[in-house]
Design a protein around this motif. Structure first.
Motif, PDB file in Angstrom:
ATOM      1  N   ARG A  88      -0.230  11.538   5.954  1.00 29.69           N
ATOM      2  CA  ARG A  88       0.173  11.686   7.350  1.00 29.69           C
ATOM      3  C   ARG A  88       1.442  10.880   7.632  1.00 29.69           C
ATOM      4  O   ARG A  88       2.354  11.347   8.306  1.00 29.69           O
ATOM      5  N   GLN A  89       1.519   9.654   7.091  1.00 28.69           N
ATOM      6  CA  GLN A  89       2.708   8.829   7.275  1.00 28.69           C
ATOM      7  C   GLN A  89       3.917   9.438   6.561  1.00 28.69           C
ATOM      8  O   GLN A  89       5.024   9.408   7.094  1.00 28.69           O
ATOM      9  N   LEU A  90       3.695   9.975   5.372  1.00 29.01           N
ATOM     10  CA  LEU A  90       4.786  10.627   4.645  1.00 29.01           C
ATOM     11  C   LEU A  90       5.315  11.833   5.409  1.00 29.01           C
ATOM     12  O   LEU A  90       6.531  12.055   5.487  1.00 29.01           O
ATOM     13  N   ALA A 107       5.190  12.272   8.657  1.00 28.76           N
ATOM     14  CA  ALA A 107       5.906  11.784   9.834  1.00 28.76           C
ATOM     15  C   ALA A 107       7.299  11.285   9.459  1.00 28.76           C
ATOM     16  O   ALA A 107       8.272  11.541  10.176  1.00 28.76           O
ATOM     17  N   LEU A 108       7.429  10.590   8.339  1.00 26.44           N
ATOM     18  CA  LEU A 108       8.740  10.125   7.883  1.00 26.44           C
ATOM     19  C   LEU A 108       9.669  11.287   7.549  1.00 26.44           C
ATOM     20  O   LEU A 108      10.853  11.278   7.905  1.00 26.44           O
ATOM     21  N   THR A 116       2.852  17.368  19.076  1.00 24.31           N
ATOM     22  CA  THR A 116       3.227  16.483  17.980  1.00 24.31           C
ATOM     23  C   THR A 116       4.732  16.496  17.766  1.00 24.31           C
ATOM     24  O   THR A 116       5.369  15.448  17.636  1.00 24.31           O
ATOM     25  N   ARG A 124       0.854  -1.190   0.000  1.00 24.45           N
ATOM     26  CA  ARG A 124       0.000   0.000   0.000  1.00 24.45           C
ATOM     27  C   ARG A 124       0.882   1.229   0.000  1.00 24.45           C
ATOM     28  O   ARG A 124       1.948   1.243   0.599  1.00 24.45           O
ATOM     29  N   GLU A 136      10.777  12.931  10.783  1.00 26.13           N
ATOM     30  CA  GLU A 136      11.782  12.134  11.475  1.00 26.13           C
ATOM     31  C   GLU A 136      13.151  12.259  10.806  1.00 26.13           C
ATOM     32  O   GLU A 136      14.175  12.346  11.488  1.00 26.13           O
ATOM     33  N   LEU A 158       1.957   4.891   1.168  1.00 26.53           N
ATOM     34  CA  LEU A 158       1.876   5.569   2.459  1.00 26.53           C
ATOM     35  C   LEU A 158       0.887   6.724   2.383  1.00 26.53           C
ATOM     36  O   LEU A 158       0.794   7.406   1.359  1.00 26.53           O
ATOM     37  N   SER A 159       0.193   6.950   3.478  1.00 24.76           N
ATOM     38  CA  SER A 159      -0.761   8.045   3.533  1.00 24.76           C
ATOM     39  C   SER A 159      -0.003   9.367   3.669  1.00 24.76           C
ATOM     40  O   SER A 159       1.167   9.377   4.055  1.00 24.76           O
TER      41      SER A 159
END
Length: 102
Positions: free
Chosen positions: A23-25, A27-28, A60, A18, A31, A20-21
């Motif tokens: 939001r996940q992108l 966050a990556l 956050t 899948r 980081e 990445l959403s």
């Protein structure tokens, strides 16, 4: 009809890739930026200031910085003043401090 020996792998469901959403992108990316900032800490005198944009929230970003510190640079100090997060490998002034037990 055909009878044959089967393998356990035939019964396992296939894993689907899948994307990445957003939001996940985010966050990556966050980081990676924090990891690069932590890599710039060479001595105990170095202090990195992470200034937050209007769209970024302190809870956050605090969680993201704590996660990056735990994963990449344990023992790093962090302080939050206003809308800025300060990170140093040495002690930062102005903390609550801990009193040793008597």
């Amino acid at each position: 009809m055909r009878i044959r020996n089967a393998k356990i792998d035939e019964l396992k469901p296939k894993a689907k890739e899948r994307a990445l959403s957003p939001r996940q992108l985010a966050a990556l990316q966050r980081e990676e930026e924090i990891k690069r900032a932590l890599a710039r800490l060479k001595s105990d005198d170095d202090i990195i200031a992470i200034e937050l944009d209007g769209s970024e929230k302190i809870p956050t970003m605090r969680a993201a910085v704590k996660k990056a510190i735990a994963a990449h640079r344990p023992g790093t100090s962090m302080a939050i003043r206003g809308g800025t997060i300060y990170v140093s490998s040495g002690p930062l002034p102005g903390g609550r401090g801990r009193k040793p037990k008597s």
